[in-house]
Design a protein around this motif. Structure first.
Motif, PDB file in Angstrom:
ATOM      1  N   THR A 379       5.387  37.295  68.569  1.00  0.00           N
ATOM      2  CA  THR A 379       4.625  37.710  67.394  1.00  0.00           C
ATOM      3  C   THR A 379       5.562  37.791  66.199  1.00  0.00           C
ATOM      4  OG1 THR A 379       3.086  39.366  66.548  1.00  0.00           O
ATOM      5  CG2 THR A 379       4.988  40.185  67.788  1.00  0.00           C
ATOM      6  N   HIS A 380       4.986  37.834  65.006  1.00  0.00           N
ATOM      7  CA  HIS A 380       5.775  37.874  63.764  1.00  0.00           C
ATOM      8  C   HIS A 380       5.801  39.290  63.221  1.00  0.00           C
ATOM      9  CE1 HIS A 380       6.443  37.441  59.370  1.00  0.00           C
ATOM     10  NE2 HIS A 380       7.308  36.513  59.774  1.00  0.00           N
ATOM     11  N   SER A 381       6.984  39.714  62.782  1.00  0.00           N
ATOM     12  CA  SER A 381       7.124  41.039  62.160  1.00  0.00           C
ATOM     13  C   SER A 381       7.638  40.854  60.738  1.00  0.00           C
ATOM     14  CB  SER A 381       8.090  41.910  62.973  1.00  0.00           C
ATOM     15  OG  SER A 381       9.421  41.441  62.800  1.00  0.00           O
ATOM     16  N   ASP A 382       7.566  41.928  59.954  1.00  0.00           N
ATOM     17  CA  ASP A 382       8.069  41.866  58.575  1.00  0.00           C
ATOM     18  C   ASP A 382       9.558  42.163  58.504  1.00  0.00           C
ATOM     19  OD1 ASP A 382       5.596  41.238  57.419  1.00  0.00           O
ATOM     20  OD2 ASP A 382       4.966  43.333  57.528  1.00  0.00           O
ATOM     21  N   VAL A 383      10.140  42.544  59.638  1.00  0.00           N
ATOM     22  CA  VAL A 383      11.553  42.916  59.663  1.00  0.00           C
ATOM     23  C   VAL A 383      12.388  41.707  60.100  1.00  0.00           C
ATOM     24  CG1 VAL A 383      13.269  44.467  60.659  1.00  0.00           C
ATOM     25  CG2 VAL A 383      10.936  45.280  60.240  1.00  0.00           C
ATOM     26  N   SER A 391      23.422  27.160  65.454  1.00  0.00           N
ATOM     27  CA  SER A 391      22.737  25.892  65.147  1.00  0.00           C
ATOM     28  C   SER A 391      21.428  25.768  65.915  1.00  0.00           C
ATOM     29  CB  SER A 391      23.650  24.712  65.494  1.00  0.00           C
ATOM     30  OG  SER A 391      23.986  24.730  66.873  1.00  0.00           O
ATOM     31  N   HIS A 392      21.223  26.631  66.926  1.00  0.00           N
ATOM     32  CA  HIS A 392      20.007  26.539  67.738  1.00  0.00           C
ATOM     33  C   HIS A 392      18.825  27.279  67.117  1.00  0.00           C
ATOM     34  CE1 HIS A 392      22.422  24.782  70.905  1.00  0.00           C
ATOM     35  NE2 HIS A 392      23.230  25.836  70.905  1.00  0.00           N
ATOM     36  N   ARG A 393      19.073  28.226  66.209  1.00  0.00           N
ATOM     37  CA  ARG A 393      18.028  29.129  65.723  1.00  0.00           C
ATOM     38  C   ARG A 393      17.331  28.568  64.485  1.00  0.00           C
ATOM     39  NH1 ARG A 393      17.308  34.125  67.199  1.00  0.00           N
ATOM     40  NH2 ARG A 393      19.423  34.280  68.049  1.00  0.00           N
ATOM     41  N   PHE A 394      15.980  28.701  64.439  1.00  0.00           N
ATOM     42  CA  PHE A 394      15.226  28.363  63.240  1.00  0.00           C
ATOM     43  C   PHE A 394      15.479  29.442  62.178  1.00  0.00           C
ATOM     44  CE2 PHE A 394      12.899  26.229  66.641  1.00  0.00           C
ATOM     45  CZ  PHE A 394      12.635  24.991  66.087  1.00  0.00           C
ATOM     46  N   ASP A 395      15.747  29.013  60.940  1.00  0.00           N
ATOM     47  CA  ASP A 395      16.037  30.013  59.905  1.00  0.00           C
ATOM     48  C   ASP A 395      14.971  30.105  58.820  1.00  0.00           C
ATOM     49  OD1 ASP A 395      16.469  27.639  58.595  1.00  0.00           O
ATOM     50  OD2 ASP A 395      18.454  28.157  57.835  1.00  0.00           O
ATOM     51  N   ARG A 396      14.071  29.121  58.709  1.00  0.00           N
ATOM     52  CA  ARG A 396      13.023  29.167  57.685  1.00  0.00           C
ATOM     53  C   ARG A 396      11.623  29.186  58.300  1.00  0.00           C
ATOM     54  NH1 ARG A 396      14.276  27.156  52.581  1.00  0.00           N
ATOM     55  NH2 ARG A 396      12.094  27.616  52.074  1.00  0.00           N
ATOM     56  N   CYS A 397      11.401  28.368  59.295  1.00  0.00           N
ATOM     57  CA  CYS A 397      10.079  28.283  59.931  1.00  0.00           C
ATOM     58  C   CYS A 397      10.009  29.258  61.104  1.00  0.00           C
ATOM     59  CB  CYS A 397       9.809  26.865  60.422  1.00  0.00           C
ATOM     60  SG  CYS A 397       9.658  25.673  59.088  1.00  0.00           S
ATOM     61  N   ALA A 398       8.878  29.960  61.215  1.00  0.00           N
ATOM     62  CA  ALA A 398       8.704  30.982  62.256  1.00  0.00           C
ATOM     63  C   ALA A 398       8.393  30.328  63.599  1.00  0.00           C
ATOM     64  CB  ALA A 398       7.599  31.951  61.852  1.00  0.00           C
ATOM     65  N   ASN A 399       9.368  29.563  64.104  1.00  0.00           N
ATOM     66  CA  ASN A 399       9.205  28.826  65.357  1.00  0.00           C
ATOM     67  C   ASN A 399      10.075  29.415  66.444  1.00  0.00           C
ATOM     68  OD1 ASN A 399       7.539  27.072  63.998  1.00  0.00           O
ATOM     69  ND2 ASN A 399       9.065  25.445  63.811  1.00  0.00           N
ATOM     70  N   VAL A 400       9.719  29.141  67.689  1.00  0.00           N
ATOM     71  CA  VAL A 400      10.544  29.435  68.850  1.00  0.00           C
ATOM     72  C   VAL A 400      10.295  28.339  69.881  1.00  0.00           C
ATOM     73  CG1 VAL A 400       8.794  30.926  69.912  1.00  0.00           C
ATOM     74  CG2 VAL A 400      11.187  31.153  70.598  1.00  0.00           C
ATOM     75  N   LEU A 401      11.358  27.936  70.575  1.00  0.00           N
ATOM     76  CA  LEU A 401      11.254  26.897  71.594  1.00  0.00           C
ATOM     77  C   LEU A 401      11.265  27.518  72.983  1.00  0.00           C
ATOM     78  CD1 LEU A 401      13.768  24.273  70.143  1.00  0.00           C
ATOM     79  CD2 LEU A 401      11.283  24.241  69.962  1.00  0.00           C
ATOM     80  N   GLY A 402      10.778  26.773  73.948  1.00  0.00           N
ATOM     81  CA  GLY A 402      10.846  27.209  75.331  1.00  0.00           C
ATOM     82  C   GLY A 402      12.217  26.918  75.919  1.00  0.00           C
ATOM     83  N   LYS A 403      12.553  27.629  76.987  1.00  0.00           N
ATOM     84  CA  LYS A 403      13.834  27.394  77.654  1.00  0.00           C
ATOM     85  C   LYS A 403      13.816  26.097  78.462  1.00  0.00           C
ATOM     86  CE  LYS A 403      15.646  32.087  78.323  1.00  0.00           C
ATOM     87  NZ  LYS A 403      16.089  33.072  79.339  1.00  0.00           N
ATOM     88  N   ASN A 520       0.595  38.009  57.953  1.00  0.00           N
ATOM     89  CA  ASN A 520      -0.368  38.214  56.852  1.00  0.00           C
ATOM     90  C   ASN A 520      -0.821  39.677  56.751  1.00  0.00           C
ATOM     91  OD1 ASN A 520      -0.310  35.508  56.105  1.00  0.00           O
ATOM     92  ND2 ASN A 520      -1.992  34.968  57.491  1.00  0.00           N
ATOM     93  N   LYS A 521       0.146  40.556  56.642  1.00  0.00           N
ATOM     94  CA  LYS A 521      -0.120  41.988  56.483  1.00  0.00           C
ATOM     95  C   LYS A 521      -0.991  42.548  57.612  1.00  0.00           C
ATOM     96  CE  LYS A 521       0.333  41.789  51.461  1.00  0.00           C
ATOM     97  NZ  LYS A 521      -0.299  42.082  50.151  1.00  0.00           N
ATOM     98  N   GLY A 522      -0.725  42.065  58.805  1.00  0.00           N
ATOM     99  CA  GLY A 522      -1.413  42.572  59.976  1.00  0.00           C
ATOM    100  C   GLY A 522      -2.647  41.797  60.384  1.00  0.00           C
ATOM    101  N   GLN A 523      -3.129  40.891  59.512  1.00  0.00           N
ATOM    102  CA  GLN A 523      -4.340  40.134  59.853  1.00  0.00           C
ATOM    103  C   GLN A 523      -4.070  39.091  60.949  1.00  0.00           C
ATOM    104  OE1 GLN A 523      -6.239  38.491  56.392  1.00  0.00           O
ATOM    105  NE2 GLN A 523      -6.059  40.381  55.206  1.00  0.00           N
TER     106      GLN A 523
END
Length: 539
Positions: A379-383, A391-403, A520-523
């Motif tokens: 899930t996405h948080s505001d923190v 180099s493995h981590r997304f820094d702009r897009c709220a993405n995550v990859l599977g292992k 989106n502010k909890g929506q």
């Protein structure tokens, strides 16, 4: 046993002058190879012993000399053991070696090994278990031991080769080269190939089970169709029989009614005739005329206009067949209509056999994403949490990859999207861009579908393709066929196909990709959840 009895000649055939093969005895007591004596007798008009020349007028039946055969077999085994045994290099009489020296390139018995155990200059020589073919350990060019390994040319060399021909090459001791080679073999491509083939075996076994299930289903359906056809034929026969029987019954009732009327009039006529005959005997004319009945009696029916024809049933069978043909034609038409791909639900059941266990990789998650302990939810948080640069981590897009990565075979997994207003689900190449703004599209190595603004579904093609869905999916099934270059998305509840990316042409390993998008502010705070696949083989 005597010296003569144990001599070499006792085990040799006098015809081929070689060790016996299938030794047989003649009636005179001499022994030969069975093929040799058989061929000798086949070429001659007389059968005689090649040694004593005794003639046999009737061709004898050759019998195996079991004792001699056993002795020959034992002799061959002993010779094989002697050939494998390493002997001492310095003994005049054959003595088994105890050790071989890798520097002297010689093998030693206990006595001749003593200097290598006591003399300081020889104690440094590496010893091994007895080795045959010590010549193979010698450089054929410089006649020195092969004690180094050239990593550049991937071959063993001697010290002179290293000095004269391999100066700038990567030289290793034999021990170090051996350790490196063993380590590389443990992580070699062959292990990957073994794993690929194991996956292929599993895939074939899954397909075989599906094939058995489909065959059972088709057999059951064929039995039902056959039963329906038999039932239809029986119904048609029963209906036609009932029609014919009803017509016959009515025809019989009509005949019985006419016969009854005729019999009634016959009775009246006979009665009238009897009365007339009785009156005719009277001699009183007045009495006769006053009582004489009318002839014919009044009220009789004119039967000349009444006809009764035989029942006509001709054509009933033809009509029945025509009706049956029409019924079966409708049934066959229904059966022969092209079905959707194995029925949508059945197709999804088939794909679920390729289900794999997927977990999320925290090392790739955007800093504002929160993963569950079991790595199944995001899930996405505001923190925005702080992490060391990677180099493995997304820094702009709220993405995550599977292992889990996959580059062959077929893969299926499901993601719960219920309650979210925006999300992305799909797969991506391992080499996908992870820094800066990313455009989600198949052109950039990402095959996914997404939801925006609660009701705008799209396939992330280039440009995006809007999707019109009958209902909002609660769970999305993702199927990947690496060999066919196919990525397909399904509504996991209705089994409807949402979208397919054909001819993907994967150039890298693939990983699951999820994005819960901004909250989106909890929506849009509901997490994306990788769910257990229902109905797969492992469930």
């Amino acid at each position: 046993m005597s010296a003569a009895g144990s001599s070499e000649e006792q085990f040799m055939c006098s015809i081929c002058l070689d060790v016996f093969s299938e030794p047989v005895s003649t009636p005179c007591g001499h022994n030969f190879c069975k093929p040799c004596i058989s061929q000798a007798w086949d070429r001659s008009c007389l059968c005689f012993c090649p040694l004593c020349k005794e003639v046999f007028h009737v061709k004898p039946e050759l019998k195996t000399n079991t004792l001699l055969s056993a002795m020959v077999s034992q002799r061959k085994r002993d010779a094989h053991v002697r050939a494998k045994r390493v002997l001492c290099t310095f003994c005049t009489e054959p003595r088994p070696a105890l050790k071989s020296c890798l520097v002297c390139l010689s093998s030693f018995c206990q006595t001749h090994l003593e200097p290598h155990l006591s003399v300081p200059g020889l104690r440094t020589h590496p010893l091994s278990l007895p080795l045959a073919n010590m010549e193979d350990r010698m450089c054929p060019k410089h006649r020195r031991p092969l004690e180094l390994f050239c990593g550049t040319e991937q071959r063993c060399v001697c010290s002179m080769c290293a000095l004269l021909e391999h100066k700038s090459h990567d030289l290793l001791s034999l021990e170090e080269a051996c350790e490196r080679k063993k380590a590389s073999l443990q992580h070699s491509q062959s292990q990957h190939m073994v794993e690929q083939r194991r996956l292929k075996v599993q895939e074939i076994q899954h397909c075989l089970e599906l094939s058995k299930s489909e065959a059972h289903r088709e057999t059951a359906e064929l039995a039902k169709v056959s039963s329906d056809i038999v039932e239809s034929v029986q119904k048609c026969v029963d209906h036609s029989s009932r029609v014919i029987e009803e017509a016959q019954r009515k025809h019989m009732q009509q005949a019985e009614r006419l016969i009854s009327e005729l019999q009634q009039e016959i009775s009246e006529l006979e009665k009238n005739s009897a009365e007339v005959q009785e009156l005719s005997r009277s001699t009183d004319p007045l009495h006769f005329l006053q009582h004489c009945p009318a002839l014919p009696p009044a009220g009789l029916k004119d039967w000349s206009s009444v006809s009764f024809e035989p029942g006509v049933y001709e054509g009933s069978a033809s009509r029945a067949l025509s009706q049956l043909e029409h019924t079966l034609s409708d049934k066959f038409s229904t059966l022969s209509k092209p079905k959707p791909p194995s029925n949508a639900a059945a197709e999804l059941r088939r794909l679920r056999h390729f289900a794999v266990d997927i977990t999320l990789d925290p090392a790739t998650a955007h800093p504002e994403l929160v993963l569950s302990k079991d790595l199944k939810q995001v899930t996405h948080s505001d923190v925005k949490k702080w992490f060391p640069h990677s180099s493995h981590r997304f820094d702009r897009c709220a993405n995550v990859l599977g292992k889990q990565t996959f580059s062959s075979g077929r893969v299926y997994f499901e993601v719960q999207v219920k309650g979210k207003t925006e999300w992305d689900v799909g797969v991506a190449q391992e080499s996908i861009k992870r820094k800066g703004q990313i455009t989600a599209s198949s052109k950039h190595g990402q095959w996914s579908i997404c939801l925006r603004n609660s009701n705008m579904y799209s396939a992330c093609t280039n440009p995006w393709t809007p999707l019109s869905l009958q209902s909002a999916p609660q769970r999305v099934g993702v199927f990947v066929d690496c060999g066919a270059g196919l990525v397909s998305f399904y509504d996991a509840d209705s089994a409807e196909l949402i979208y397919s990316f054909p001819d993907c042409g994967f150039r890298d390993k693939l990983l699951p990709l999820l994005s819960p998008c901004n909250n989106n502010k909890g929506q849009n705070s509901v997490p994306l959840v990788i769910t257990d696949v229902q109905g797969n083989k492992g469930s």
